[in-house]
Design a protein around this motif. Structure first.
Motif, PDB file in Angstrom:
ATOM      1  N   SER A  62       0.839  -1.202   0.000  1.00 46.76           N
ATOM      2  CA  SER A  62       0.000   0.000   0.000  1.00 46.76           C
ATOM      3  C   SER A  62       0.869   1.245   0.000  1.00 46.76           C
ATOM      4  O   SER A  62       1.837   1.331   0.756  1.00 46.76           O
ATOM      5  CB  SER A  62      -0.920   0.014   1.224  1.00 46.76           C
ATOM      6  OG  SER A  62      -1.847  -1.046   1.157  1.00 46.76           O
ATOM      7  N   THR A  63       0.524   2.193  -0.832  1.00 44.41           N
ATOM      8  CA  THR A  63       1.255   3.459  -0.906  1.00 44.41           C
ATOM      9  C   THR A  63       0.435   4.619  -0.357  1.00 44.41           C
ATOM     10  O   THR A  63       0.971   5.702  -0.128  1.00 44.41           O
ATOM     11  CB  THR A  63       1.653   3.773  -2.356  1.00 44.41           C
ATOM     12  OG1 THR A  63       0.461   3.800  -3.163  1.00 44.41           O
ATOM     13  CG2 THR A  63       2.624   2.741  -2.893  1.00 44.41           C
ATOM     14  N   HIS A  64      -0.862   4.373  -0.153  1.00 42.32           N
ATOM     15  CA  HIS A  64      -1.770   5.408   0.333  1.00 42.32           C
ATOM     16  C   HIS A  64      -2.709   4.804   1.371  1.00 42.32           C
ATOM     17  O   HIS A  64      -2.826   3.584   1.484  1.00 42.32           O
ATOM     18  CB  HIS A  64      -2.594   5.988  -0.824  1.00 42.32           C
ATOM     19  CG  HIS A  64      -1.777   6.814  -1.763  1.00 42.32           C
ATOM     20  ND1 HIS A  64      -0.922   6.248  -2.698  1.00 42.32           N
ATOM     21  CD2 HIS A  64      -1.667   8.146  -1.899  1.00 42.32           C
ATOM     22  CE1 HIS A  64      -0.328   7.208  -3.372  1.00 42.32           C
ATOM     23  NE2 HIS A  64      -0.757   8.379  -2.911  1.00 42.32           N
ATOM     24  N   VAL A  65      -3.400   5.666   2.100  1.00 41.95           N
ATOM     25  CA  VAL A  65      -4.420   5.263   3.058  1.00 41.95           C
ATOM     26  C   VAL A  65      -5.656   6.122   2.837  1.00 41.95           C
ATOM     27  O   VAL A  65      -5.568   7.230   2.294  1.00 41.95           O
ATOM     28  CB  VAL A  65      -3.950   5.409   4.527  1.00 41.95           C
ATOM     29  CG1 VAL A  65      -2.846   4.430   4.853  1.00 41.95           C
ATOM     30  CG2 VAL A  65      -3.532   6.835   4.841  1.00 41.95           C
ATOM     31  N   LEU A  66      -6.786   5.594   3.281  1.00 38.80           N
ATOM     32  CA  LEU A  66      -8.012   6.376   3.308  1.00 38.80           C
ATOM     33  C   LEU A  66      -8.110   6.986   4.697  1.00 38.80           C
ATOM     34  O   LEU A  66      -8.132   6.270   5.698  1.00 38.80           O
ATOM     35  CB  LEU A  66      -9.222   5.485   3.018  1.00 38.80           C
ATOM     36  CG  LEU A  66     -10.567   6.201   2.918  1.00 38.80           C
ATOM     37  CD1 LEU A  66     -10.568   7.187   1.744  1.00 38.80           C
ATOM     38  CD2 LEU A  66     -11.692   5.184   2.755  1.00 38.80           C
ATOM     39  N   GLU A  67      -8.116   8.314   4.753  1.00 40.38           N
ATOM     40  CA  GLU A  67      -8.148   9.029   6.026  1.00 40.38           C
ATOM     41  C   GLU A  67      -9.185  10.132   5.944  1.00 40.38           C
ATOM     42  O   GLU A  67      -9.047  11.068   5.150  1.00 40.38           O
ATOM     43  CB  GLU A  67      -6.764   9.604   6.337  1.00 40.38           C
ATOM     44  CG  GLU A  67      -6.679  10.297   7.672  1.00 40.38           C
ATOM     45  CD  GLU A  67      -5.264  10.732   8.018  1.00 40.38           C
ATOM     46  OE1 GLU A  67      -4.989  10.862   9.214  1.00 40.38           O
ATOM     47  OE2 GLU A  67      -4.440  10.949   7.099  1.00 40.38           O
ATOM     48  N   ASP A  68     -10.251   9.976   6.737  1.00 42.92           N
ATOM     49  CA  ASP A  68     -11.338  10.961   6.759  1.00 42.92           C
ATOM     50  C   ASP A  68     -11.863  11.262   5.356  1.00 42.92           C
ATOM     51  O   ASP A  68     -12.066  12.414   4.980  1.00 42.92           O
ATOM     52  CB  ASP A  68     -10.893  12.246   7.453  1.00 42.92           C
ATOM     53  CG  ASP A  68     -10.525  12.008   8.915  1.00 42.92           C
ATOM     54  OD1 ASP A  68     -11.207  11.186   9.566  1.00 42.92           O
ATOM     55  OD2 ASP A  68      -9.560  12.626   9.391  1.00 42.92           O
ATOM     56  N   GLY A  69     -12.055  10.197   4.575  1.00 43.42           N
ATOM     57  CA  GLY A  69     -12.621  10.340   3.238  1.00 43.42           C
ATOM     58  C   GLY A  69     -11.648  10.781   2.164  1.00 43.42           C
ATOM     59  O   GLY A  69     -12.024  10.911   1.005  1.00 43.42           O
ATOM     60  N   ALA A  89      -7.895  -3.284   1.076  1.00 40.48           N
ATOM     61  CA  ALA A  89      -7.350  -2.140   0.342  1.00 40.48           C
ATOM     62  C   ALA A  89      -8.038  -2.088  -1.014  1.00 40.48           C
ATOM     63  O   ALA A  89      -8.754  -3.018  -1.404  1.00 40.48           O
ATOM     64  CB  ALA A  89      -5.837  -2.293   0.177  1.00 40.48           C
ATOM     65  N   CYS A  90      -7.808  -1.004  -1.725  1.00 39.13           N
ATOM     66  CA  CYS A  90      -8.389  -0.857  -3.055  1.00 39.13           C
ATOM     67  C   CYS A  90      -7.532   0.086  -3.888  1.00 39.13           C
ATOM     68  O   CYS A  90      -6.588   0.700  -3.377  1.00 39.13           O
ATOM     69  CB  CYS A  90      -9.817  -0.327  -2.976  1.00 39.13           C
ATOM     70  SG  CYS A  90      -9.934   1.395  -2.454  1.00 39.13           S
ATOM     71  N   LYS A  91      -7.877   0.186  -5.157  1.00 42.83           N
ATOM     72  CA  LYS A  91      -7.300   1.226  -6.008  1.00 42.83           C
ATOM     73  C   LYS A  91      -8.136   1.325  -7.278  1.00 42.83           C
ATOM     74  O   LYS A  91      -8.557   0.316  -7.836  1.00 42.83           O
ATOM     75  CB  LYS A  91      -5.834   0.959  -6.343  1.00 42.83           C
ATOM     76  CG  LYS A  91      -5.586  -0.167  -7.333  1.00 42.83           C
ATOM     77  CD  LYS A  91      -4.118  -0.248  -7.699  1.00 42.83           C
ATOM     78  CE  LYS A  91      -3.840  -1.453  -8.586  1.00 42.83           C
ATOM     79  NZ  LYS A  91      -2.417  -1.549  -8.924  1.00 42.83           N
ATOM     80  N   VAL A 129      -6.555  -4.763 -15.583  1.00 45.84           N
ATOM     81  CA  VAL A 129      -5.144  -4.982 -15.254  1.00 45.84           C
ATOM     82  C   VAL A 129      -4.871  -6.460 -15.074  1.00 45.84           C
ATOM     83  O   VAL A 129      -5.759  -7.235 -14.727  1.00 45.84           O
ATOM     84  CB  VAL A 129      -4.728  -4.202 -13.980  1.00 45.84           C
ATOM     85  CG1 VAL A 129      -4.782  -2.715 -14.200  1.00 45.84           C
ATOM     86  CG2 VAL A 129      -5.583  -4.598 -12.787  1.00 45.84           C
ATOM     87  N   LYS A 130      -3.621  -6.835 -15.310  1.00 43.35           N
ATOM     88  CA  LYS A 130      -3.191  -8.212 -15.095  1.00 43.35           C
ATOM     89  C   LYS A 130      -3.208  -8.511 -13.598  1.00 43.35           C
ATOM     90  O   LYS A 130      -3.088  -7.601 -12.770  1.00 43.35           O
ATOM     91  CB  LYS A 130      -1.773  -8.416 -15.635  1.00 43.35           C
ATOM     92  CG  LYS A 130      -1.615  -8.190 -17.117  1.00 43.35           C
ATOM     93  CD  LYS A 130      -0.204  -8.477 -17.563  1.00 43.35           C
ATOM     94  CE  LYS A 130       0.736  -7.424 -17.011  1.00 43.35           C
ATOM     95  NZ  LYS A 130       2.096  -7.491 -17.498  1.00 43.35           N
ATOM     96  N   GLU A 131      -3.307  -9.799 -13.283  1.00 43.84           N
ATOM     97  CA  GLU A 131      -3.275 -10.221 -11.881  1.00 43.84           C
ATOM     98  C   GLU A 131      -2.065  -9.653 -11.161  1.00 43.84           C
ATOM     99  O   GLU A 131      -2.169  -9.146 -10.046  1.00 43.84           O
ATOM    100  CB  GLU A 131      -3.243 -11.752 -11.782  1.00 43.84           C
ATOM    101  CG  GLU A 131      -4.532 -12.427 -12.114  1.00 43.84           C
ATOM    102  CD  GLU A 131      -4.444 -13.938 -11.995  1.00 43.84           C
ATOM    103  OE1 GLU A 131      -3.333 -14.493 -11.848  1.00 43.84           O
ATOM    104  OE2 GLU A 131      -5.509 -14.577 -12.051  1.00 43.84           O
ATOM    105  N   LYS A 174      -0.479  -3.832  -6.284  1.00 46.16           N
ATOM    106  CA  LYS A 174       0.575  -2.812  -6.235  1.00 46.16           C
ATOM    107  C   LYS A 174      -0.076  -1.460  -6.005  1.00 46.16           C
ATOM    108  O   LYS A 174      -1.164  -1.194  -6.511  1.00 46.16           O
ATOM    109  CB  LYS A 174       1.341  -2.756  -7.568  1.00 46.16           C
ATOM    110  CG  LYS A 174       2.105  -3.993  -7.919  1.00 46.16           C
ATOM    111  CD  LYS A 174       2.767  -3.840  -9.272  1.00 46.16           C
ATOM    112  CE  LYS A 174       3.527  -5.103  -9.648  1.00 46.16           C
ATOM    113  NZ  LYS A 174       4.062  -5.017 -11.003  1.00 46.16           N
ATOM    114  N   ASP A 175       0.610  -0.600  -5.250  1.00 42.93           N
ATOM    115  CA  ASP A 175       0.177   0.793  -5.077  1.00 42.93           C
ATOM    116  C   ASP A 175      -1.279   0.909  -4.613  1.00 42.93           C
ATOM    117  O   ASP A 175      -2.069   1.674  -5.162  1.00 42.93           O
ATOM    118  CB  ASP A 175       0.378   1.583  -6.378  1.00 42.93           C
ATOM    119  CG  ASP A 175       1.819   1.547  -6.845  1.00 42.93           C
ATOM    120  OD1 ASP A 175       2.718   1.627  -5.987  1.00 42.93           O
ATOM    121  OD2 ASP A 175       2.048   1.414  -8.062  1.00 42.93           O
TER     122      ASP A 175
END
Length: 181
Positions: A114-121, A152-154, A160-162, A167-168
């Motif tokens: 994970s390169t990011h987080v969900l924080e307060d929307g 997680a999500c993105k 995209v390939k498996e 990633k990211d």
């Protein structure tokens, strides 16, 4: 298996079964990812499939998520099945043409990809402080004999390939489950 606690950067809380729980959008996003990454079924008090995945469906129910509506709107395009070496499962979902990867699995593995987080929307770059908060929450849950699982999500622009699914990612949160047996 029953989800008894959840954590994200908005809140850490206990799940009260069959009670109306007031939650924010970030917790609902966590539950959405966990529900969409499930191959189990749970209807009329009866479940089929993996007990962990059934518990995740019930968690969504406890948060008031309409699973039928959710799965009708979010069509599964592809899947990167669970693998014991990765300890992750990912799906690619299409919501009216908008593609999103959802991943569930071992929180330590999710933290690595994970390169990011969900924080307060808001989606923000992951920091050491975020990592410490997630590590502390995971340690707290495991000290209570809870099995932890993260999500997680993105968003993606195309299929995209498996190998590119995991990633990211944007870390959404984690849940703690108890096995009553």
């Amino acid at each position: 298996m029953t989800v008894t606690k959840y954590f994200n950067l908005e809140v850490e809380d206990s799940v009260v079964i069959n009670k109306d729980i007031i939650t924010g959008a970030d917790v609902k996003m966590l539950a959405k990812a966990l529900v969409l990454c499930s191959d189990a079924t749970f209807e009329n008090g009866k479940g089929t499939g993996d007990l962990t995945e059934i518990a995740l469906l019930m968690f969504g129910d406890d948060l008031g998520i309409d699973r039928k509506d959710l799965t009708c709107i979010n069509r599964r395009v592809s899947e990167y099945p669970f693998d014991s070496s990765r300890k992750l499962m990912s799906i690619l979902s299409s919501d009216k043409g908008k593609l999103t990867v959802y991943t569930k699995g071992a929180i330590d593995n999710l933290l690595k990809i994970s390169t990011h987080v969900l924080e307060d929307g808001c989606v923000v770059p992951i920091t050491n402080e975020h990592l410490n908060l997630y590590t502390k929450a995971t340690t707290g849950m495991t000290s209570m004999a809870l099995r932890t699982l993260g999500a997680a999500c993105k968003p993606v622009d195309s299929v995209v390939k498996e190998s590119d699914m995991e990633k990211d990612l944007i870390l959404l949160g984690l849940v703690g489950m108890i096995d009553p047996s």
